[in-house]
Design a protein around this motif. Structure first.
Motif, PDB file in Angstrom:
ATOM      1  N   LEU A  55      28.757  -0.816 -17.425  1.00  8.42           N
ATOM      2  CA  LEU A  55      28.054  -0.079 -18.480  1.00  8.42           C
ATOM      3  C   LEU A  55      26.881  -0.905 -18.976  1.00  8.42           C
ATOM      4  O   LEU A  55      27.010  -2.117 -19.164  1.00  8.42           O
ATOM      5  CB  LEU A  55      28.992   0.177 -19.669  1.00  8.42           C
ATOM      6  CG  LEU A  55      30.250   1.007 -19.408  1.00  8.42           C
ATOM      7  CD1 LEU A  55      31.152   1.010 -20.632  1.00  8.42           C
ATOM      8  CD2 LEU A  55      29.874   2.432 -19.027  1.00  8.42           C
ATOM      9  N   LEU A  57      24.084  -1.101 -22.110  1.00 11.91           N
ATOM     10  CA  LEU A  57      23.851  -0.599 -23.471  1.00 11.91           C
ATOM     11  C   LEU A  57      22.647   0.329 -23.531  1.00 11.91           C
ATOM     12  O   LEU A  57      22.542   1.171 -24.419  1.00 11.91           O
ATOM     13  CB  LEU A  57      23.614  -1.782 -24.433  1.00 11.91           C
ATOM     14  CG  LEU A  57      24.792  -2.754 -24.621  1.00 11.91           C
ATOM     15  CD1 LEU A  57      24.363  -3.963 -25.440  1.00 11.91           C
ATOM     16  CD2 LEU A  57      25.969  -2.048 -25.284  1.00 11.91           C
ATOM     17  N   SER A  78      26.088  -7.145 -27.047  1.00 15.55           N
ATOM     18  CA  SER A  78      24.833  -7.097 -27.804  1.00 15.55           C
ATOM     19  C   SER A  78      24.008  -8.284 -27.323  1.00 15.55           C
ATOM     20  O   SER A  78      24.583  -9.331 -27.020  1.00 15.55           O
ATOM     21  CB  SER A  78      25.131  -7.274 -29.304  1.00 15.55           C
ATOM     22  OG  SER A  78      24.180  -6.621 -30.106  1.00 15.55           O
ATOM     23  N   PRO A  79      22.690  -8.142 -27.244  1.00 21.90           N
ATOM     24  CA  PRO A  79      21.913  -9.286 -26.764  1.00 21.90           C
ATOM     25  C   PRO A  79      21.966 -10.451 -27.762  1.00 21.90           C
ATOM     26  O   PRO A  79      21.788 -10.232 -28.965  1.00 21.90           O
ATOM     27  CB  PRO A  79      20.490  -8.749 -26.634  1.00 21.90           C
ATOM     28  CG  PRO A  79      20.502  -7.356 -27.123  1.00 21.90           C
ATOM     29  CD  PRO A  79      21.874  -6.955 -27.518  1.00 21.90           C
ATOM     30  N   SER A 119      28.268  -9.785 -37.307  1.00 24.75           N
ATOM     31  CA  SER A 119      27.849 -11.180 -37.481  1.00 24.75           C
ATOM     32  C   SER A 119      27.642 -11.469 -38.963  1.00 24.75           C
ATOM     33  O   SER A 119      27.349 -10.552 -39.748  1.00 24.75           O
ATOM     34  CB  SER A 119      26.526 -11.386 -36.736  1.00 24.75           C
ATOM     35  OG  SER A 119      26.005 -12.658 -37.013  1.00 24.75           O
ATOM     36  N   LYS A 155      21.682  -7.022 -35.567  1.00 24.79           N
ATOM     37  CA  LYS A 155      23.108  -6.979 -35.924  1.00 24.79           C
ATOM     38  C   LYS A 155      23.333  -6.128 -37.175  1.00 24.79           C
ATOM     39  O   LYS A 155      24.302  -5.378 -37.268  1.00 24.79           O
ATOM     40  CB  LYS A 155      23.661  -8.392 -36.147  1.00 24.79           C
ATOM     41  CG  LYS A 155      23.654  -9.272 -34.927  1.00 24.79           C
ATOM     42  CD  LYS A 155      24.363  -8.648 -33.736  1.00 24.79           C
ATOM     43  CE  LYS A 155      25.872  -8.641 -33.829  1.00 24.79           C
ATOM     44  NZ  LYS A 155      26.488  -8.003 -32.629  1.00 24.79           N
ATOM     45  N   SER A 194      25.399 -19.613 -27.225  1.00 27.48           N
ATOM     46  CA  SER A 194      26.136 -20.099 -28.396  1.00 27.48           C
ATOM     47  C   SER A 194      26.063 -21.598 -28.609  1.00 27.48           C
ATOM     48  O   SER A 194      25.976 -22.059 -29.740  1.00 27.48           O
ATOM     49  CB  SER A 194      27.602 -19.736 -28.281  1.00 27.48           C
ATOM     50  OG  SER A 194      27.772 -18.452 -28.725  1.00 27.48           O
TER      51      SER A 194
HETATM   52  P1  NDP Z   1      26.988 -13.680 -24.885  1.00 30.82           P
HETATM   53  O1  NDP Z   1      25.518 -13.653 -24.613  1.00 30.82           O
HETATM   54  O2  NDP Z   1      27.822 -14.650 -24.165  1.00 30.82           O
HETATM   55  O3  NDP Z   1      27.589 -12.227 -24.700  1.00 30.82           O
HETATM   56  C1  NDP Z   1      26.849 -11.058 -24.886  1.00 30.82           C
HETATM   57  C2  NDP Z   1      27.434  -9.996 -24.005  1.00 30.82           C
HETATM   58  O4  NDP Z   1      26.681  -8.785 -24.194  1.00 30.82           O
HETATM   59  C3  NDP Z   1      27.352 -10.353 -22.521  1.00 30.82           C
HETATM   60  O5  NDP Z   1      28.528  -9.918 -21.891  1.00 30.82           O
HETATM   61  C4  NDP Z   1      26.155  -9.546 -22.047  1.00 30.82           C
HETATM   62  O6  NDP Z   1      26.238  -9.186 -20.673  1.00 30.82           O
HETATM   63  C5  NDP Z   1      26.295  -8.307 -22.907  1.00 30.82           C
HETATM   64  N1  NDP Z   1      25.053  -7.572 -22.969  1.00 30.82           N
HETATM   65  C6  NDP Z   1      23.858  -7.976 -23.476  1.00 30.82           C
HETATM   66  N2  NDP Z   1      22.936  -7.001 -23.288  1.00 30.82           N
HETATM   67  C7  NDP Z   1      23.570  -5.996 -22.642  1.00 30.82           C
HETATM   68  C8  NDP Z   1      23.154  -4.730 -22.154  1.00 30.82           C
HETATM   69  N3  NDP Z   1      21.900  -4.284 -22.274  1.00 30.82           N
HETATM   70  N4  NDP Z   1      24.075  -3.945 -21.554  1.00 30.82           N
HETATM   71  C9  NDP Z   1      25.361  -4.363 -21.396  1.00 30.82           C
HETATM   72  N5  NDP Z   1      25.808  -5.557 -21.823  1.00 30.82           N
HETATM   73  C10 NDP Z   1      24.918  -6.352 -22.433  1.00 30.82           C
HETATM   74  O7  NDP Z   1      27.106 -13.889 -26.452  1.00 30.82           O
HETATM   75  P2  NDP Z   1      28.401 -14.024 -27.388  1.00 30.82           P
HETATM   76  O8  NDP Z   1      29.648 -13.932 -26.645  1.00 30.82           O
HETATM   77  O9  NDP Z   1      28.178 -15.191 -28.248  1.00 30.82           O
HETATM   78  O10 NDP Z   1      28.209 -12.716 -28.307  1.00 30.82           O
HETATM   79  C11 NDP Z   1      29.127 -11.648 -28.318  1.00 30.82           C
HETATM   80  C12 NDP Z   1      28.938 -10.876 -29.587  1.00 30.82           C
HETATM   81  O11 NDP Z   1      29.182 -11.733 -30.698  1.00 30.82           O
HETATM   82  C13 NDP Z   1      27.524 -10.315 -29.789  1.00 30.82           C
HETATM   83  O12 NDP Z   1      27.661  -9.044 -30.398  1.00 30.82           O
HETATM   84  C14 NDP Z   1      26.895 -11.303 -30.758  1.00 30.82           C
HETATM   85  O13 NDP Z   1      25.873 -10.708 -31.524  1.00 30.82           O
HETATM   86  C15 NDP Z   1      28.116 -11.632 -31.619  1.00 30.82           C
HETATM   87  N6  NDP Z   1      28.013 -12.882 -32.367  1.00 30.82           N
HETATM   88  C16 NDP Z   1      27.874 -14.090 -31.708  1.00 30.82           C
HETATM   89  C17 NDP Z   1      27.817 -15.256 -32.429  1.00 30.82           C
HETATM   90  C18 NDP Z   1      27.711 -16.585 -31.760  1.00 30.82           C
HETATM   91  O14 NDP Z   1      27.444 -17.600 -32.424  1.00 30.82           O
HETATM   92  N7  NDP Z   1      27.937 -16.657 -30.461  1.00 30.82           N
HETATM   93  C19 NDP Z   1      27.845 -15.254 -33.913  1.00 30.82           C
HETATM   94  C20 NDP Z   1      28.031 -13.945 -34.488  1.00 30.82           C
HETATM   95  C21 NDP Z   1      28.101 -12.814 -33.737  1.00 30.82           C
HETATM   96  P3  NDP Z   1      25.743 -10.215 -19.503  1.00 30.82           P
HETATM   97  O15 NDP Z   1      26.862 -11.237 -19.376  1.00 30.82           O
HETATM   98  O16 NDP Z   1      25.620  -9.338 -18.327  1.00 30.82           O
HETATM   99  O17 NDP Z   1      24.456 -10.800 -19.977  1.00 30.82           O
END
Ligand code: NDP
Length: 330
Positions: A55, A57, A78-79, A119, A155, A194
């Protein structure tokens, strides 16, 4: 058995969520957007009966079919880039439209339980609160504020869209988890942005430390919160900041220096004028200039009480991140 669809399952946080779900006997449907993500999860969980859906987004394809047989949606995708894009819409569109695609498809398929990864960024830049006041779950970032970054707007707008959606569809039960900066050990070497700042500090790439505080939490606690929320009725309709502690960055770099005295880790704060000047040449510092003169603290004490766990101390998480990076040769 309850089947949980995890979007963005290849992410740093989501891999821990998948582990936590499997350890608690949930059936997992992992949504990824590439074969790469699928391969990473298969390598991490070779014995698990994971099913996969692809999928994006930004695309409608596949969402309607993805929810067949699914009971719960955990929407994490989420990006989350390490540097802001020139066009904020590059973050806002996938965050907001992706959340709407996920919620609409879940709703049409009869899925009624949703846990969304938001977040602290959707909380701490509230224009109605004094800049030095501590934030709580009642605060909301102003998405159009002059010092609100594109990621923070993305966010905030995505979480707002989710609450608006469930207000129109009250049969949907939503909980949001709002982590501060997430630290701790990655599950594998693909861990997004991160640990970017820890990597920068460890590699001696920064001349000093911005004078700012930040809420932080361990990735293992963030995963635990997502999974515990699923069956906990007391979490429905609420936002849960995930915050183990709030620290000045310099106190975190001192912890790093203690653990790795041979690394060129900065342990002095840059005066704000110097940070502003240095950020002209070191783009990663630019984001920090937006946060000077603001208390970034968010209260995170509700989650342990309602979900029954204790946070891993923040300094321990930071050390665990650094240990992982150093073992990787960073
Ligand atoms: P990652 O970048 O590791 O994970 C983001 C995920 O979102 C990846 O699986 C990525 O897929 C996917 N993604 C991004 N764009 C798309 C798209 N267009 N379509 C489908 N999938 C997409 O970051 P985190 O694990 O850290 O973040 C996960 C969540 O936590 C997010 O919502 C982030 O905003 C939130 N968050 C993170 C914090 C942090 O410090 N890490 C703090 C607070 C909130 P792919 O692997 O293919 O790129």
């Amino acid at each position: 058995m309850t089947t949980v669809l995890v979007t963005g399952a290849s992410g740093f946080i989501a891999k821990h969520i998948v582990r936590e779900l499997l350890e608690n006997d949930y059936t997992v449907c992992a949504s990824v957007r590439s074969q790469r993500g699928r391969d990473q999860l298969t390598a991490l969980f070779p014995d698990a009966q994971l099913t996969f859906v692809t999928l994006d987004l930004m695309k409608d394809d596949g969402w309607a079919e993805a929810f067949e047989g699914v009971d719960v949606l955990l929407h994490t995708a989420s990006p989350f880039p390490s540097e802001a894009p020139t066009d904020p819409e590059e973050l806002i569109r996938p965050a907001v439209d992706g959340t709407m695609r996920a919620l609409q498809a879940a709703h049409s398929a009869g899925v009624r339980r949703v846990v969304l990864t938001s977040s602290c960024a959707a909380i701490y830049k509230d224009k109605t609160k004094p800049k030095m006041a501590i934030s709580t779950r009642d605060n909301w970032t102003d998405p159009t504020g002059p010092d609100t970054a594109a990621y923070e707007a993305s966010k905030t707008l995505a979480e707002r869209a989710a609450w608006d959606f469930v207000a129109l569809h009250p049969e949907m039960k939503l909980t949001t988890i709002n982590p501060g900066g997430v630290f701790g050990p990655p599950m594998d070497e693909h861990f997004g942005a991160s640990l970017f700042y820890i990597e920068q500090f460890l590699s001696g790439g920064l001349p000093g430390v911005p004078h700012m505080n930040a809420p932080g939490v361990d990735v293992r606690d963030v995963a635990r919160m997502h999974v515990r929320a699923i069956d906990n009725e007391a979490t429905v309709g609420l936002r849960f900041p995930a915050v183990a502690g709030v620290e000045y960055l310099v106190d975190l770099t001192k912890t790093l220096k203690e653990a790795y005295p041979d690394h060129k880790i900065p342990t002095r704060e840059l005066p704000s004028w110097l940070l502003r000047f240095t950020s002209l040449f070191i783009p990663v510092l630019r984001a920090a200039t937006n946060d000077l003169g603001r208390n970034m603290a968010v209260v995170g004490t509700d989650a342990p009480e309602v979900m029954g766990f204790e946070y891993i101390p923040l300094h321990e998480s930071v050390r665990a991140s650094a240990q992982f990076l150093v073992e990787q040769g960073k």
